[in-house]
Scaffold this active site. Structure first.
Site, mmCIF file in Angstrom:
data_model
loop_
_atom_site.group_PDB
_atom_site.id
_atom_site.type_symbol
_atom_site.label_atom_id
_atom_site.label_comp_id
_atom_site.label_asym_id
_atom_site.label_seq_id
_atom_site.Cartn_x
_atom_site.Cartn_y
_atom_site.Cartn_z
ATOM 1 N N ASP A 68 44.737 -17.899 16.134
ATOM 2 C CA ASP A 68 43.556 -18.371 15.399
ATOM 3 C C ASP A 68 43.391 -17.595 14.092
ATOM 4 O OD1 ASP A 68 42.970 -16.061 16.857
ATOM 5 O OD2 ASP A 68 40.893 -16.625 17.296
ATOM 6 N N LYS B 213 48.251 -15.881 21.546
ATOM 7 C CA LYS B 213 46.879 -15.497 21.901
ATOM 8 C C LYS B 213 46.955 -14.459 23.014
ATOM 9 C CE LYS B 213 43.198 -17.181 21.160
ATOM 10 N NZ LYS B 213 42.061 -16.558 20.397
ATOM 11 N N TYR C 87 53.878 -28.101 26.439
ATOM 12 C CA TYR C 87 54.414 -29.462 26.351
ATOM 13 C C TYR C 87 55.220 -29.852 27.587
ATOM 14 C CZ TYR C 87 53.318 -30.649 21.480
ATOM 15 O OH TYR C 87 52.676 -30.985 20.316
ATOM 16 N N ASP D 86 52.823 -26.641 16.663
ATOM 17 C CA ASP D 86 52.458 -28.009 16.285
ATOM 18 C C ASP D 86 51.270 -27.985 15.325
ATOM 19 O OD1 ASP D 86 52.528 -30.847 16.430
ATOM 20 O OD2 ASP D 86 50.870 -30.786 17.862
ATOM 21 N N ASP E 212 51.330 -28.403 10.888
ATOM 22 C CA ASP E 212 50.604 -29.448 10.147
ATOM 23 C C ASP E 212 49.745 -28.812 9.058
ATOM 24 O OD1 ASP E 212 51.582 -31.570 11.642
ATOM 25 O OD2 ASP E 212 49.613 -32.514 11.862
HETATM 26 C C1 IPM Z 1 55.395 -33.142 15.845
HETATM 27 C C2 IPM Z 1 54.614 -34.276 16.438
HETATM 28 C C3 IPM Z 1 55.042 -34.438 17.886
HETATM 29 C C4 IPM Z 1 54.628 -33.194 18.626
HETATM 30 C C5 IPM Z 1 54.511 -35.705 18.586
HETATM 31 C C6 IPM Z 1 54.851 -36.959 17.841
HETATM 32 C C7 IPM Z 1 55.010 -35.776 20.008
HETATM 33 O O1 IPM Z 1 53.259 -34.071 16.286
HETATM 34 O O2 IPM Z 1 56.630 -33.207 15.836
HETATM 35 O O3 IPM Z 1 54.761 -32.199 15.338
HETATM 36 O O4 IPM Z 1 53.485 -33.061 19.079
HETATM 37 O O5 IPM Z 1 55.483 -32.300 18.745
HETATM 38 MG MG MG Z 2 52.763 -32.357 15.116
#
Ligand code: IPM
Ligand code: MG
Length: 369
Positions: free
Chosen positions: A226, A193, A142, A250, A254
């Site tokens: 993975d 990885k 990032y 990230d 999710d």
């Molecule tokens: C998160 C989001 C952020 C990220 C975005 C909105 C920049 O997806 O907090 O997981 O990628 O970190």
């Molecule tokens: Mg995210």
């Protein structure tokens, strides 16, 4: 100690609606528990861009550095898709994370009993799930340099991001994962990885170093990210704390969030080093995004944002008992059947609004007294 200070940055899309419910809960704590907070509000993301031409002004950044905790809603939306990269709403969020040095991002994925049926996985795989993903938040791909889009002599273009980690960056986030594990089931699984990336080899070596030298009592395992993703959907309850880098974190968070039924449920805490008053630099935000498709319709689930405030009570204000109270209130309204649209299948009855969910949580808080 002075009145604890909060900076609310509600942001874009559903951010302001879910944050409205959190503001009512903050007021409840003032009225009913004598816990006053000194609250200021400001703009971030597209909302800040619209007014100031930047997703985060220097003044807002300075305020964020001064308060005890920042509460953030969500940033982004289609109106900003074509903006220059440097002023996109997400840049505001990333600047806050980087300049506050919030290296440890705690993303708990907990499956509430009342929602176990709603997960896309079988009930026995998710019921009782309680894992914590610790995502490194201030480095890796990032933020690594060099980065950019460059013209090549042959007329092609080249997009570059750099995955980069140093010893101290890995060690400090590893420590926060081991500390958390000690308060939970004492297990850490580190994901990278190392089979294809040097940064992954270093990650594995440094996490192992911290383990051997400082936390030998905690059980440590390693997985390629993975394979970790596969194990997360195969048998998520094998995990306690997962520690991983910014980009893998990230993705994996999710995925873990969805195991619990809805992205609308998952809070997060981003923590840095302690300030002078002993509290860590901190920002709290739901894992979900700004969901522009449902903004301003009263359809958003405020629970992730509410639970993020519960994390603030726990990690910034050291009040585990009040955090437990708020989490129990959420659990109760879910057990009683309160559902925003994200928590209902097509034939599952009538959803309630964002505000009605807030009402229900406030009523459950009242009932807890
Ligand atoms: C998160 C989001 C952020 C990220 C975005 C909105 C920049 O997806 O907090 O997981 O990628 O970190
Ligand atoms: Mg995210």
């Amino acid at each position: 100690m002075n009145t604890p200070s909060l900076l609310i940055l509600a942001g874009d899309g559903i951010g302001p609606e879910v944050m409205d419910e959190v503001k009512r809960i903050i007021n409840w704590y003032g009225d009913k528990r004598d816990m006053e907070f000194d609250v200021t509000e400001d703009l971030v993301g597209g909302a800040a861009y619209d007014k100031h031409g930047t997703p985060l002004t220097d003044e807002t950044m300075a305020k964020a550095q001064e308060v005890d905790a920042v509460l953030l809603g969500a940033v982004g939306g289609p109106a900003y898709d074509n903006l220059d990269f440097s002023v996109k709403p997400e840049r505001g969020l990333l600047r806050l994370r980087k300049e506050m040095d919030l290296f440890s991002n705690l993303r708990p994925a907990q499956c509430f009993d009342a929602l176990a049926d709603f997960s896309s996985l079988k009930k026995d795989i998710v019921s009782g799930l309680d894992i914590m993903i610790v995502r490194e938040l201030t480095s890796g791909s990032y933020f690594g340099e060099p980065r950019g889009i460059f013209d090549l002599p042959n007329g092609e273009r080249e997009g570059i991001n750099t995955q980069r980690y140093t010893t101290s960056e890995i060690r400090r986030v590893a420590r926060s994962a081991f500390e958390l594990a000690r308060k939970r089931s004492n297990k850490v699984c580190s994901m990278e990885k190392a089979n294809v990336m040097e940064s992954g080899i270093l990650w594995r070596e440094e996490v192992t170093w911290v383990h051997e030298n400082e936390y030998p009592d905690v059980e440590l395992s390693h997985m390629y990210a993975d394979a970790g993703a596969m194990q997360l959907v195969r048998w998520p309850k094998q995990f306690d704390v997962i520690v991983t880098d910014n980009l893998f974190g990230d993705l994996l968070s999710d995925m873990a969030a969805m195991l619990t039924g809805s992205l609308g449920m998952l809070p997060s805490a981003s923590l840095g080093v302690p300030m002078e008053n002993g509290r860590p630099k901190a920002m709290y935000e739901p894992v979900h995004g700004s969901a522009p498709d449902i903004a301003c319709e009263g359809k958003a689930n405020p629970i992730a944002c509410v639970l993020s405030f519960a994390m603030a009570l726990r990690y910034s204000f050291n009040d585990g008992a009040e955090a437990d109270r708020l989490e129990a209130a959420v659990e109760k309204v879910l057990a009683d059947g309160a559902r925003t649209p994200d928590l209902l299948g097509p034939e599952d009855g009538t959803p309630i609004s964002t505000k009605a969910m807030g009402d229900a949580i406030l009523a459950a808080l009242d009932a807890s007294l």
